[in-house]
Design a protein around this motif. Structure first.
Motif, mmCIF file in Angstrom:
data_model
loop_
_atom_site.group_PDB
_atom_site.id
_atom_site.type_symbol
_atom_site.label_atom_id
_atom_site.label_comp_id
_atom_site.label_asym_id
_atom_site.label_seq_id
_atom_site.Cartn_x
_atom_site.Cartn_y
_atom_site.Cartn_z
ATOM 1 N N ARG A 66 19.845 -15.886 62.326
ATOM 2 C CA ARG A 66 20.343 -15.014 61.455
ATOM 3 C C ARG A 66 19.481 -13.884 60.480
ATOM 4 N NH1 ARG A 66 24.076 -19.458 60.772
ATOM 5 N NH2 ARG A 66 22.791 -20.070 58.695
ATOM 6 N N HIS A 67 18.272 -14.844 60.547
ATOM 7 C CA HIS A 67 17.191 -13.950 59.599
ATOM 8 C C HIS A 67 16.315 -13.170 60.337
ATOM 9 C CE1 HIS A 67 18.222 -16.896 56.486
ATOM 10 N NE2 HIS A 67 17.800 -16.038 55.709
ATOM 11 N N GLY A 68 16.683 -13.096 61.661
ATOM 12 C CA GLY A 68 16.063 -12.205 62.709
ATOM 13 C C GLY A 68 14.607 -12.784 63.272
ATOM 14 N N TYR A 69 14.523 -14.224 63.249
ATOM 15 C CA TYR A 69 13.474 -14.899 63.851
ATOM 16 C C TYR A 69 13.796 -15.666 65.040
ATOM 17 C CZ TYR A 69 11.318 -13.975 59.371
ATOM 18 O OH TYR A 69 10.722 -13.530 58.201
ATOM 19 N N GLY A 70 12.909 -15.807 66.125
ATOM 20 C CA GLY A 70 13.342 -16.683 67.136
ATOM 21 C C GLY A 70 12.813 -18.215 66.719
#
Length: 202
Positions: free
Chosen positions: A118-122
Motif C-alpha cells: 500500500r505504501h508502494g514497497y515490495g
C-alpha cells in the motif's frame, strides 16, 4: 543500467531453478517423514539446506540476482521450515509450541507485505540475520530427527540439534523485528516527505 534491469527481471536463472527444486522437495519430505523413512528424510533435509546456501552463492557469483529470486528464495525457505516442523511435530520429534512460535513470526511478516504494498514497497530484502536464523533451523531439523536414534550419536544430535534450534528461533525473531523496524522507518520517511510537500504547497 540496462544489464541491471535485465538481470533484475530474469525468471529462468540458475538460482531460481534451485529454489524451485527446493520447493518441489517439500512434499517429498512430508511423505518420507510420515512414512518413517528417516534416512531418506535426513538426506532431503540436508540437501535442502545445501541448496539454500547454493542458490544465494550462485546468484552472487553469476550475477543472477532477480526480483523473482528475492521473493522465491525466502518463500521456499519458510514453506520448507513450516512443513518440516509440522512433520516433526506429527512424529513427536519437536513440541507443538515450537511450530507455533515459528509460524507466528512468519504470519507477522506475511501481514506486513500488503502494508508495504500500500505504501508502494515490495517485500523487504532478506537480512543476514534472517539468513543465519534460517540456516540454523535447517541444520537443526536433521539433527533433531537423528536424535531419535538410540546411542551416543542420538544423544549428541539431540544436544547440538536443540542448540541450533534455540539459536535459530532467536535469530528468526530478531530478523522479524528488524523487518518491522525497517518498515516503520520507511513509513515514517514517507509521512515526513508528504508533510514537507504539503508545507511547501501551503
Amino acid at each position: 543500467m540496462q544489464q541491471d534491469q535485465e538481470i533484475g527481471s530474469s525468471v529462468w536463472t540458475v538460482p531460481n531453478l534451485i529454489s524451485v527444486l527446493r520447493l518441489a522437495l517439500v512434499p517429498v519430505f512430508a511423505v518420507l517423514i510420515v512414512s518413517h523413512h528417516d534416512g531418506w528424510a535426513l538426506a532431503v533435509l540436508a540437501f535442502s539446506g545445501f541448496t539454500d546456501w547454493l542458490d544465494g552463492m550462485l546468484a552472487r557469483r553469476l550475477n543472477q540476482t532477480s526480483r523473482l529470486g528475492q521473493m522465491l528464495d525466502p518463500a521456499a525457505d519458510r514453506l520448507f521450515i513450516f512443513v518440516t516442523l509440522v512433520g516433526l511435530a506429527w512424529r513427536d520429534v519437536v513440541p507443538l509450541w515450537l511450530v507455533l512460535v515459528i509460524a507466528a513470526r512468519d504470519l507477522m511478516l506475511t501481514c506486513l507485505v500488503p502494508v508495504l504494498a500500500r505504501h508502494g514497497y515490495g517485500p523487504l530484502e532478506v537480512s543476514l540475520v534472517g539468513k543465519a536464523g534460517t540456516f540454523a533451523l535447517l541444520y537443526a531439523f536433521p539433527l533433531l530427527l537423528l536424535a531419535q536414534h538410540p546411542g551416543a550419536l542420538g544423544t549428541v544430535a539431540h544436544i547440538v540439534g536443540w542448540a541450533f534450534t534455540w539459536w535459530g528461533v532467536a535469530l528468526y525473531w530478531l530478523a522479524g523485528a528488524q523487518y518491522v523496524t525497517t518498515a516503520r522507518r520507511l513509513f515514517a520517511a514517507d509521512a515526513a516527505g508528504q508533510a514537507a510537500s504539503a508545507g511547501e504547497a501551503g
